[in-house]
Design a protein around this motif. Structure first.
Motif, mmCIF file in Angstrom:
data_model
loop_
_atom_site.group_PDB
_atom_site.id
_atom_site.type_symbol
_atom_site.label_atom_id
_atom_site.label_comp_id
_atom_site.label_asym_id
_atom_site.label_seq_id
_atom_site.Cartn_x
_atom_site.Cartn_y
_atom_site.Cartn_z
ATOM 1 N N LEU A 11 27.037 76.868 28.241
ATOM 2 C CA LEU A 11 27.182 75.622 28.990
ATOM 3 C C LEU A 11 27.637 74.478 28.085
ATOM 4 N N PRO A 12 28.364 73.510 28.652
ATOM 5 C CA PRO A 12 28.787 72.351 27.846
ATOM 6 C C PRO A 12 27.602 71.471 27.481
ATOM 7 N N ARG A 13 27.774 70.671 26.438
ATOM 8 C CA ARG A 13 26.749 69.723 25.988
ATOM 9 C C ARG A 13 25.422 70.422 25.695
ATOM 10 N N SER A 14 25.502 71.649 25.170
ATOM 11 C CA SER A 14 24.302 72.458 24.966
ATOM 12 C C SER A 14 24.154 72.961 23.530
ATOM 13 N N ILE A 117 22.237 68.144 30.834
ATOM 14 C CA ILE A 117 23.681 68.300 30.611
ATOM 15 C C ILE A 117 24.440 67.231 31.391
ATOM 16 N N ILE A 118 24.111 67.097 32.681
ATOM 17 C CA ILE A 118 24.757 66.069 33.503
ATOM 18 C C ILE A 118 24.486 64.692 32.916
ATOM 19 N N ASP A 119 23.274 64.478 32.484
ATOM 20 C CA ASP A 119 22.902 63.213 31.855
ATOM 21 C C ASP A 119 23.736 62.954 30.602
ATOM 22 N N ALA A 152 29.367 69.665 38.839
ATOM 23 C CA ALA A 152 28.535 70.790 39.265
ATOM 24 C C ALA A 152 29.250 71.775 40.176
ATOM 25 N N ASN A 153 30.397 71.407 40.739
ATOM 26 C CA ASN A 153 31.030 72.354 41.659
ATOM 27 C C ASN A 153 31.553 73.578 40.907
ATOM 28 N N GLY A 154 31.885 74.621 41.644
ATOM 29 C CA GLY A 154 32.241 75.904 41.036
ATOM 30 C C GLY A 154 33.426 75.870 40.104
ATOM 31 N N GLU A 155 34.274 74.872 40.231
ATOM 32 C CA GLU A 155 35.428 74.722 39.348
ATOM 33 C C GLU A 155 35.210 73.608 38.331
ATOM 34 N N GLY A 156 34.025 73.032 38.308
ATOM 35 C CA GLY A 156 33.763 71.881 37.461
ATOM 36 C C GLY A 156 33.402 72.237 36.042
ATOM 37 N N LEU A 157 33.305 71.212 35.223
ATOM 38 C CA LEU A 157 33.016 71.370 33.800
ATOM 39 C C LEU A 157 31.694 72.082 33.563
ATOM 40 N N VAL A 158 30.727 71.860 34.439
ATOM 41 C CA VAL A 158 29.410 72.485 34.294
ATOM 42 C C VAL A 158 29.250 73.666 35.245
ATOM 43 N N GLY A 159 29.660 73.505 36.487
ATOM 44 C CA GLY A 159 29.474 74.559 37.484
ATOM 45 C C GLY A 159 30.201 75.843 37.159
ATOM 46 N N LYS A 166 25.743 83.146 34.593
ATOM 47 C CA LYS A 166 24.932 84.003 35.453
ATOM 48 C C LYS A 166 25.574 85.378 35.617
ATOM 49 N N GLU A 167 26.901 85.418 35.703
ATOM 50 C CA GLU A 167 27.582 86.711 35.781
ATOM 51 C C GLU A 167 27.313 87.540 34.525
ATOM 52 N N ALA A 168 27.382 86.909 33.366
ATOM 53 C CA ALA A 168 27.120 87.618 32.112
ATOM 54 C C ALA A 168 25.661 88.041 32.016
#
Length: 271
Positions: A11-14, A117-119, A152-159, A166-168
């Motif tokens: 995930l980004p910012r992690s 992350i969003i924060d 947060a959407n499925g194509e977004g930076l975080v989503g 989750k797939e992995a």
């Protein structure tokens, strides 16, 4: 191949940049911020598919060799490291491919509580008030609510990376995956790095965790987000209030599925 390849994703910012900054202290290792290799991999894979009329002349064995050759070509003789960590959030969606090309390769996925992350992204936006960011296609409008939705959407930076993670995590290749929590990396970096070395089967190295060095100022300035890859010299937990409205923060606070052992049927290592 003469080198061993491993992958930093998640995930980004992690903490992926911080992790790379630590690992690169080892002279046998190369690690860096996210790079272009995953995108090139996707492009080449597409060009070798049925969308190209000449793909009929390409066998699976040739596809495998050509895709694998990207890594040795990109990390050419100018890189002297024995072990290369390539960083990209997209690698979690390529676990099957990586397992085929690099049977001994490991993927370290950096994770963090989603609300923070969003924060963290919102904090960057507010810090750089006068600079529209590439994170939102340089669009100057919007609110914290629209930005959270976009992230947060499925194509977004975080989503997008969250769904890939989750797939992995639940996929057949989960044995090659380790989740490294940001909270562990900043509160107990010695334990976090020891776990990485154990996971990839490398001899431990005496890292200087009080003297971390990493800069990507030119890149961050170009994408309109100064501080995007900032790494402080000394690792420390820094407590602060969230800049998110309470309802936005609560929206994501239960998304850390990796914290529940009952949701980890494949026994993925979570540090």
């Amino acid at each position: 191949m003469t080198r061993r390849f491993h992958f930093i994703s998640g995930l980004p910012r992690s903490g992926s940049t911080l992790l790379s900054a630590i690992l690169r202290q080892n002279p046998r290792f190369h690690a860096d911020m996210s790079g272009p290799l995953c995108g090139a991999f996707n492009t080449l894979q597409g060009e070798l598919s049925g969308s190209n009329e000449y793909a009929v002349f390409v066998s699976d064995a040739q596809r495998q060799r050509m895709l694998a050759s990207l890594f040795e070509s990109y990390y050419g003789p100018e890189y002297e490291a024995d072990v290369v960590f390539d960083t990209n959030r997209g690698w979690c969606a390529k676990m099957r491919h990586l397992r085929l090309l690099f049977p001994h390769g490991k993927v370290i996925a950096c994770v963090r509580h989603m609300s923070w992350i969003i924060d963290s992204v919102e904090q960057l936006v507010r810090k750089n008030t006068l600079l529209p960011s590439s994170l939102f296609n340089y669009q100057p409008g919007g609110t914290v609510y629209s930005r959270a939705d976009a992230l947060a959407n499925g194509e977004g930076l975080v989503g997008g990376p969250y769904n890939a993670l989750k797939e992995a995590f639940y996929g057949d290749e989960a044995g090659s995956l380790m989740l490294l929590q940001y909270e562990t990396l900043v509160s107990d970096p010695a334990r976090a790095i020891a776990a990485v070395y154990d996971f990839i089967g490398e001899t431990p190295y005496a890292h200087d965790l009080d003297n971390i060095s990493y800069q990507a100022d030119e890149f961050d300035q170009r994408v309109g987000t100064p501080g995007l890859h900032e790494v402080r010299r000394k690792i420390a937990v820094r407590e602060r209030m969230s800049v998110l409205p309470p309802d936005v923060f609560r929206r994501f606070e239960n998304d850390a599925f990796w914290l529940d052992p009952s949701l980890n049927p494949r026994g993925v290592r979570v540090v």
